[in-house]
Design an enzyme around this catalytic site. Sequence first.
Site, PDB file in Angstrom:
ATOM      1  N   LYS A 196     129.788 -43.357 110.357  1.00  0.00           N
ATOM      2  CA  LYS A 196     130.237 -43.659 108.998  1.00  0.00           C
ATOM      3  C   LYS A 196     129.644 -42.637 108.037  1.00  0.00           C
ATOM      4  O   LYS A 196     128.445 -42.644 107.773  1.00  0.00           O
ATOM      5  CB  LYS A 196     129.779 -45.052 108.555  1.00  0.00           C
ATOM      6  CG  LYS A 196     130.381 -45.469 107.200  1.00  0.00           C
ATOM      7  CD  LYS A 196     129.575 -46.532 106.475  1.00  0.00           C
ATOM      8  CE  LYS A 196     128.590 -45.949 105.510  1.00  0.00           C
ATOM      9  NZ  LYS A 196     129.197 -45.242 104.336  1.00  0.00           N
TER      10      LYS A 196
ATOM     11  N   GLU B 224     130.804 -42.700 101.737  1.00  0.00           N
ATOM     12  CA  GLU B 224     132.142 -42.788 101.147  1.00  0.00           C
ATOM     13  C   GLU B 224     132.321 -41.778 100.017  1.00  0.00           C
ATOM     14  O   GLU B 224     133.454 -41.441  99.639  1.00  0.00           O
ATOM     15  CB  GLU B 224     132.433 -44.203 100.646  1.00  0.00           C
ATOM     16  CG  GLU B 224     131.480 -44.740  99.600  1.00  0.00           C
ATOM     17  CD  GLU B 224     130.300 -45.481 100.213  1.00  0.00           C
ATOM     18  OE1 GLU B 224     129.818 -46.431  99.553  1.00  0.00           O
ATOM     19  OE2 GLU B 224     129.847 -45.113 101.312  1.00  0.00           O
TER      20      GLU B 224
ATOM     21  N   GLU C 182     115.729 -42.241 109.437  1.00  0.00           N
ATOM     22  CA  GLU C 182     115.215 -41.094 108.687  1.00  0.00           C
ATOM     23  C   GLU C 182     115.488 -41.401 107.226  1.00  0.00           C
ATOM     24  O   GLU C 182     116.617 -41.310 106.754  1.00  0.00           O
ATOM     25  CB  GLU C 182     115.913 -39.807 109.132  1.00  0.00           C
ATOM     26  CG  GLU C 182     115.125 -38.537 108.762  1.00  0.00           C
ATOM     27  CD  GLU C 182     115.377 -38.056 107.351  1.00  0.00           C
ATOM     28  OE1 GLU C 182     114.471 -38.224 106.498  1.00  0.00           O
ATOM     29  OE2 GLU C 182     116.448 -37.520 107.095  1.00  0.00           O
TER      30      GLU C 182
ATOM     31  N   CYS D 274     115.139 -35.256 100.649  1.00  0.00           N
ATOM     32  CA  CYS D 274     114.050 -36.185 100.930  1.00  0.00           C
ATOM     33  C   CYS D 274     112.723 -35.492 101.192  1.00  0.00           C
ATOM     34  O   CYS D 274     111.661 -36.114 101.093  1.00  0.00           O
ATOM     35  CB  CYS D 274     114.408 -37.112 102.100  1.00  0.00           C
ATOM     36  SG  CYS D 274     114.995 -36.256 103.561  1.00  0.00           S
TER      37      CYS D 274
ATOM     38  N   GLU E 124     110.650 -42.299  94.188  1.00  0.00           N
ATOM     39  CA  GLU E 124     111.511 -41.178  94.540  1.00  0.00           C
ATOM     40  C   GLU E 124     112.643 -41.067  93.524  1.00  0.00           C
ATOM     41  O   GLU E 124     113.535 -41.907  93.467  1.00  0.00           O
ATOM     42  CB  GLU E 124     112.080 -41.366  95.947  1.00  0.00           C
ATOM     43  CG  GLU E 124     112.864 -40.169  96.447  1.00  0.00           C
ATOM     44  CD  GLU E 124     113.419 -40.369  97.851  1.00  0.00           C
ATOM     45  OE1 GLU E 124     113.552 -39.379  98.579  1.00  0.00           O
ATOM     46  OE2 GLU E 124     113.738 -41.520  98.215  1.00  0.00           O
TER      47      GLU E 124
END
Length: 475
Positions: free
Chosen positions: A173, A176, A247, A281, A378
């Site tokens: 997936k 989107e 992850e 990240c 973050e």
Amino acid sequence: MPPFGQFIGGQFVASTSTEKVDVVNPATEEILTQVPAGTAEDVDAAVEAAVAAKDAWAATTPRDRSAVLLRIADIIEANREVFETLEAANTGKPAAVAEDDISSAIDTFRFSAGAARAYSTLGSDDYAENHTSVIHREPVGVVGVITPWNYPLLMAAWKIAPVLGAGNTLVLKPSEQTPLTTLKLAELIADEVPAGVVNIVTGPGRVVGNRLSEHPRVDLVAITGSVGSGQKVAASAAGSVKRVHLELGGKAPVVVFADADLEAAAKGVRSTGFWNGGQECGAACRVLVHESVADKFTELLVKEISEITVGTPGAEDAEIGSMISKAHYERVLAALDDVRKDGHTIAVGGRAIEGPGYFIEPTVVTNVPAGAPISSNEIFGPVVSVETFSTDEEAVTRANETIYGLAASVWTKDSARSLNVPRKLDFGTVWVNSHLVIATEMPWGGFKGSGYGRDLSSYALDDFSRTKHVMYNRG
């Protein structure tokens, strides 16, 4: 543009849903196209195709699987311009970033092709008297994969290459928001990979991702995404006791000691704190600098950041592009409002850039005290914070005071410190006098809230396989 539909059983088919999701160019706010908002029924059909294909694919030799991966790499290379153009349009990336993404995806497939043929494992021998032990390395079966929006094709490659190399089939997936290059890859490799080995279902995470995570015939689910998304996947996977590979996010500290090359460190933060607009990240987003050199370093850093060029993918020399979406753009701006409310100093940047597209000025926040929210939250945008420390022990303690454990860097000319400090930092990757240098041969993954499991390297193929011990009685 790729075909639009769900890629199941080696071909594009109509979704069971008539709902569509807009795919937007975030640099212009233009709607590029629409893709199906997939359903649980679409996922079920894709899993059924993957299950039907798994035995035959698992029975292929490592050499045969390696040949397929090398062919995929060649296809991406031959269509590089198409992939770079689609990636830039779908994400707002500058051309240099998109080019690097595609190059890295090619290298990932080529490395995994070799690694698939070079497993190392315990040798067959007698470990109990009159009994010979043999270790079989087997695929886990069907792998569900969920990829993020910041590196659409590259993160797909990080999963597809080792998953296939280990002999598994998969259902993927894509985000989107950024499905275009993944769908294009499916179109171009359809004749190279047996039907059902690779399946792609587009749609929202709460529907498609959740069904993948909970599906009883998916044997492992792997995600690159936020901590919240990883927690949801792990919780859903627990119902069928399937393995997970996570992850997740990061808040990478950059520890700059008094003896460091300050100019090199400032340039390093410029290139790696703002790579991909800070939507990374492992970005060098939190600087801890020794108090004796903090003023000098900050002066150098602000100068570097003030020179960064922001622009659309086609703009010449653009270093960073737009945020991925209006929603994320607004989240980053809200975080900067919180910085102001908390009384920190915005030394450069800090504002939205007027005009079309979701652009934000490259930003440096200074005078950040220990324990401030910006040190641990973050932001995932073009924002770097600077705080100070007094001793080596304080630097290590402060660097580790975060829920994340993905990446960090240490900047020093002291050889003893360069050996000792990385061992004390609780992060999966620690660089010394550099940051965000990725080698396909080396593992990538974190500790703590950043998840577990390893991408890249031969460790990734280990993660997507299982060991079976067969013992023969010779007595």
